[in-house]
Design an enzyme around this catalytic site. Structure first.
Site, mmCIF file in Angstrom:
data_model
loop_
_atom_site.group_PDB
_atom_site.id
_atom_site.type_symbol
_atom_site.label_atom_id
_atom_site.label_comp_id
_atom_site.label_asym_id
_atom_site.label_seq_id
_atom_site.Cartn_x
_atom_site.Cartn_y
_atom_site.Cartn_z
ATOM 1 N N HIS A 33 26.215 30.448 69.219
ATOM 2 C CA HIS A 33 26.596 31.570 68.353
ATOM 3 C C HIS A 33 25.513 31.850 67.307
ATOM 4 O O HIS A 33 25.771 31.915 66.103
ATOM 5 C CB HIS A 33 27.928 31.277 67.660
ATOM 6 C CG HIS A 33 28.648 32.518 67.221
ATOM 7 N ND1 HIS A 33 30.021 32.610 67.168
ATOM 8 C CD2 HIS A 33 28.190 33.733 66.809
ATOM 9 C CE1 HIS A 33 30.379 33.812 66.743
ATOM 10 N NE2 HIS A 33 29.282 34.514 66.520
ATOM 11 N N GLU A 36 35.121 27.639 70.056
ATOM 12 C CA GLU A 36 33.850 27.095 69.606
ATOM 13 C C GLU A 36 34.082 25.896 68.693
ATOM 14 O O GLU A 36 35.082 25.843 67.971
ATOM 15 C CB GLU A 36 33.050 28.176 68.861
ATOM 16 C CG GLU A 36 32.696 29.367 69.750
ATOM 17 C CD GLU A 36 31.899 30.442 69.013
ATOM 18 O OE1 GLU A 36 31.684 30.296 67.787
ATOM 19 O OE2 GLU A 36 31.495 31.418 69.665
#
Length: 408
Positions: free
Chosen positions: A291, A268
């Site tokens: 997220h 990420e």
């Protein structure tokens, strides 16, 4: 004797824009030496800032490695204001005598609501239809558009989020099956199946709610996607390391998986300025979110409250209940006593040494509780006020001592 630092000298370093509740809880408990930053720090800044911190509060971007922690001489506790603790070297923290606290339940409702909403959106084909309209098209059709009522939701991991999702899904008329590594009592009419393979073969939509442990890493790859029903759906709001993204992309490309919603990824971006890369970006029938499963104002408020209260309890009483890496100890506060905390290497005979040493000196122990975890033992003890100075010196003299603190 030297008692614990006055509350205005105990320094809290709070990073990544924690909810205001975290600051309020600390201030209401009498702590005022609080540095609050809205962002994460790069490793060099972090190493410098953490040197004088007694407590540090973080979210998911800050990485507390062994190297960083070894530079934090004053640090006595870490708070992860989130569910996960992957960003902390838990073993290093334990060896250094630093308990780590998190908020495992505060955002369960937020995650469950998002997953349920995504299930409805996927079954109606909304992601793809929305993308077409954004491009000027008008794909008005009922093809592959269904109600969720009567569909089978397969929940992998029946913990606090999975079980709450189960109740919400049933309220919409879905049938719920679940798989967990331990036998769990079902809520409502949900039923546990014996294996992951059985769940994949029976479920119309599969959603993951498991922790990041060796047994769950890349648990969903080509073999598992091939086990799923033709034209089924897949959701992951658990951990990015649970799914082999390239294999999921291949299953979507082939039409085996009709749509997906992914909130967590193996890699990420570290900041909003870094581009997100994924083979899933090319699919209109995939919901991609950054997220944010637990990122609601309600969840963040609850998390701020929960972890900050754990900080206060540990600082005030030595309570380590719910610490994720540390022996869990809690004893009631006893008036007319001094409380000492002794963190030591977990080897046989330490408690015997302490008690023998105290007995030889005539030190009266009013209460004590010892728990161990891994290579660390944690002893909380209350002694008579008149004995406290001698008790502290004798605890410091134990060879296996990692850290000694006096609270009051």
């Amino acid at each position: 004797m030297a008692l614990s630092l006055p509350k205005d000298k105990i320094r809290f370093l709070l990073l990544e824009g924690l909810h205001d509740n975290s600051v309020k809880v600390l201030k209401d408990a009498g702590y005022s030496n609080i540095e609050y930053l809205s962002h994460a720090l790069d490793p060099e800044e972090l190493a410098e800032k953490i040197k004088d911190a007694h407590f540090i509060g973080i979210r998911s971007r800050t990485q507390l490695t062994r190297d960083i922690l070894e530079q934090a001489d004053k640090l006595i506790a870490i708070g992860c204001f989130c569910i996960g603790t992957n960003q902390v070297d838990l073993e290093a923290a334990r060896e250094l005598g630093i308990p780590v606290f998190n908020a495992p339940y505060s955002n369960t409702r937020s995650v469950a609501e998002l997953v349920l909403a995504e299930a409805i959106m996927l079954y109606r084909g909304i992601p793809e239809k929305s993308a077409v309209v954004h491009r000027g098209g008008w794909g008005k059709s009922a093809t592959n558009s269904h109600e969720v009522r009567g569909k089978v939701m397969g929940i992998v991991g029946y913990g606090s989020i999975g079980s709450q999702l189960s109740v919400l899904a049933e309220s919409l008329g879905m049938k719920v099956i679940y798989h967990d590594v331990v036998t769990k009592l079902p809520l409502g009419n949900a039923s546990q199946v014996g294996s992951l393979e059985e769940l994949l073969q029976k479920a119309d939509i599969v959603t993951l709610h498991v922790p990041d442990v060796p047994s769950t890493r890349y648990m969903m790859k080509a073999e598992q996607f091939n086990e799923m029903k033709e034209g089924s759906y897949f959701i992951n709001a658990a951990r990015g390391t649970c799914v082999e993204i390239d294999d999921l992309a291949a299953a979507i490309e082939s039409g085996k998986i009709l749509g997906a919603a992914i909130d967590v990824f193996p890699k990420e971006p570290k900041s909003a300025d870094e581009e997100f890369e994924s083979p899933l970006r090319k699919f209109d029938n995939v919901i991609l979110t950054p997220h944010i499963g637990g990122s609601t104002q309600e969840a963040q408020a609850n998390i701020g409250l929960e972890v900050a209260e754990k900080f206060v309890r540990y600082s005030d009483t030595g309570d380590t209940i719910t610490a994720v890496n540390f022996p869990e100890v809690s004893i009631p506060v006893k008036e007319g006593s001094h409380r000492l905390l002794h963190i030591h290497k977990n080897v046989p005979g330490v408690l015997s040494q302490i008690n023998s040493s105290f007995a030889a000196a005539g030190i009266n122990i009013l209460a004590q509780s010892l728990m161990t975890e891994g290579n660390v033992g944690y002893l909380v003890m209350d002694v008579d006020n008149d004995d406290s100075s001698e008790a502290l010196e004798r605890l410091k003299g134990i060879e296996e001592t990692i850290r000694v603190r006096v609270l009051y």
